[in-house]
Enzyme design. Structure first.
Site, PDB file in Angstrom:
ATOM      1  N   LYS A  82      65.926  76.869  21.465  1.00 58.02           N
ATOM      2  CA  LYS A  82      66.791  75.985  22.257  1.00 58.02           C
ATOM      3  C   LYS A  82      66.745  76.354  23.741  1.00 58.02           C
ATOM      4  CE  LYS A  82      70.446  76.889  19.720  1.00 58.02           C
ATOM      5  NZ  LYS A  82      69.770  77.725  18.675  1.00 58.02           N
ATOM      6  N   THR A  83      66.820  77.629  24.049  1.00 60.66           N
ATOM      7  CA  THR A  83      66.743  78.056  25.450  1.00 60.66           C
ATOM      8  C   THR A  83      65.374  77.730  26.048  1.00 60.66           C
ATOM      9  OG1 THR A  83      68.322  79.844  25.036  1.00 60.66           O
ATOM     10  CG2 THR A  83      66.977  80.005  27.023  1.00 60.66           C
ATOM     11  N   ASP A 127      74.648  77.375  27.119  1.00 57.98           N
ATOM     12  CA  ASP A 127      74.421  77.934  25.794  1.00 57.98           C
ATOM     13  C   ASP A 127      75.761  78.132  25.088  1.00 57.98           C
ATOM     14  OD1 ASP A 127      72.988  78.872  23.679  1.00 57.98           O
ATOM     15  OD2 ASP A 127      72.565  80.841  24.536  1.00 57.98           O
ATOM     16  N   THR A 176      74.920  76.529  17.922  1.00 53.83           N
ATOM     17  CA  THR A 176      74.545  76.869  16.555  1.00 53.83           C
ATOM     18  C   THR A 176      75.530  76.266  15.566  1.00 53.83           C
ATOM     19  OG1 THR A 176      75.808  78.936  16.731  1.00 53.83           O
ATOM     20  CG2 THR A 176      73.454  79.034  17.237  1.00 53.83           C
ATOM     21  N   ARG A 235      61.735  83.800  16.874  1.00 49.60           N
ATOM     22  CA  ARG A 235      62.221  85.051  17.478  1.00 49.60           C
ATOM     23  C   ARG A 235      61.982  86.229  16.549  1.00 49.60           C
ATOM     24  NH1 ARG A 235      68.026  84.481  19.361  1.00 49.60           N
ATOM     25  NH2 ARG A 235      67.000  83.683  21.239  1.00 49.60           N
TER      26      ARG A 235
END
Length: 362
Positions: A82-83, A127, A176, A235
């Protein structure tokens, strides 16, 4: 029925230990490495084909009109990109990006200060937007829709609202827990995308790309081994790659093969399905001590030696997603796949009455 609705969210640092090798939370090392590994354009971005195609249309249409892009909401589990996508949006639009988070905005004044300093066309990445304070959230409604905020000066009957015009900007919100966003906020986003977990083949591409950037030699079967244990999350794939790289450099010739990857991840207690020590401890307690359940969460947490929030928010989501554990009104229950994964035989196979479900109900 959920017995623990009051438990902290999964992205709460207090309940998501960052030291887990297969944890989705990003620590300082992850953030530093991710900055070097992040793709810079949609063409470089691996996976999320549907989201990339839709987002590409949104951005190209905005550029053709000479306008700022619509506000974008990205939802999905931690570590899915997302980032990274927010930075790509800014890069594709040729605009600067401002990064902040919901927990950092506790007052409407905090948000007003950020909004008033934005440049025209700038991208504001927010975020964990679901953790923003309610007063700031309500201010954001007008800012997103009318590019204006009302700054309150004074208190009580003498308070005055001073309208402040804002330059057009693009808000990119990431969450999230999309269900925690109020409908008025969700409705103000022009484009909403849900990030899905990655397929193993997509994670293999992620691992190969990261290996090239890290100058690590990796064979195809080595990348497949790492991808298969990465829980569908880039990640985690990048983190496992770095740990396997370390092992290969110290214990081998630096080349990552399937055997090297499997041996290295065994050292770090990550098994073939991506389960780590905590995951297996939960399953072993459920199977060996309680006959597969049902068993209450608090009882299971005591047996594992962890807090109940840690078991529920850190271990259980992946176990449920993998079909190894089920949450029921009576408590936690192991599935046949859990018995098979640990190489155990369900007590029912030995005859009636061998299980302990009646002793340890929820």
């Amino acid at each position: 029925m959920n017995w623990d609705d009051t438990a902290p969210p999964a992205d709460d640092p207090a309940t998501a230990p960052a030291e887990r090798l297969v944890g989705a939370a990003a620590d300082g090392e992850d953030q530093a490495v991710e900055a070097a590994l992040r793709p810079k354009s949609l063409d470089e971005f691996v996976g999320q084909e549907r989201v990339r195609e839709q987002l590409d249309l949104v951005l190209k249409a905005a550029l053709a009109r000479g306008a700022t892009a619509d506000h974008v909401l990205l939802s999905g589990a931690p570590g899915l990109g997302k980032t990274t996508l927010s930075m790509i949006i800014a890069a594709e639009m040729g605009a600067p990006i401002r990064i902040t988070s919901g927990p950092a905005i506790q007052h409407a004044g905090d948000l007003a200060a950020i909004l008033s300093s934005l440049q025209e066309g700038e991208v504001l990445f927010l975020d964990e937007i679901h953790r923003m304070s309610r007063p700031a959230e309500e201010m954001l409604y007008m800012a997103m829709e009318d590019f204006r905020v009302d700054v309150i000066v004074g208190k009580g009957p003498g308070a005055t609202a001073i309208p402040l015009e804002l330059p057009p900007f693009t808000l990119v919100g990431a969450t999230t827990r999309a269900g925690l966003l109020p409908p008025p906020l969700r409705d103000r986003f022009g484009f909403t995308a849900h990030m899905e977990f990655y397929a193993p083949s997509e994670l293999e591409r992620v691992v190969h790309r990261s290996a090239r950037l890290l100058d690590v030699e990796i064979e195809a079967d080595g990348a497949a081994e790492i991808a298969g244990r990465s829980r569908g999350t880039p990640r985690i794939a990048n983190r496992l790659l770095r740990r396997v790289r370390d092992y290969a450099q110290v214990k081998a010739d630096g080349v990552i093969t399937r055997e090297i990857a499997a041996t290295a991840l065994a050292v770090y207690e990550v098994d073939g399905r991506g389960l780590d020590r905590l995951d297996r401890a939960v399953l072993q307690a459920l199977l060996k001590l309680f006959g597969g359940g049902p068993v209450g969460l608090s009882t299971l947490a005591v047996a594992v030696g962890e807090e109940r929030e840690t078991v529920e928010e850190v271990a259980e989501p992946f176990l449920v997603r993998e079909g190894l554990l089920a949450r029921t009104p009576r408590g936690r229950v192991a599935t046949p796949a859990a018995w098979a994964h640990l190489g155990l035989v369900p007590p029912q196979a030995h005859g009636p009455g061998s299980g302990q479900q009646g002793l340890f109900g929820a």
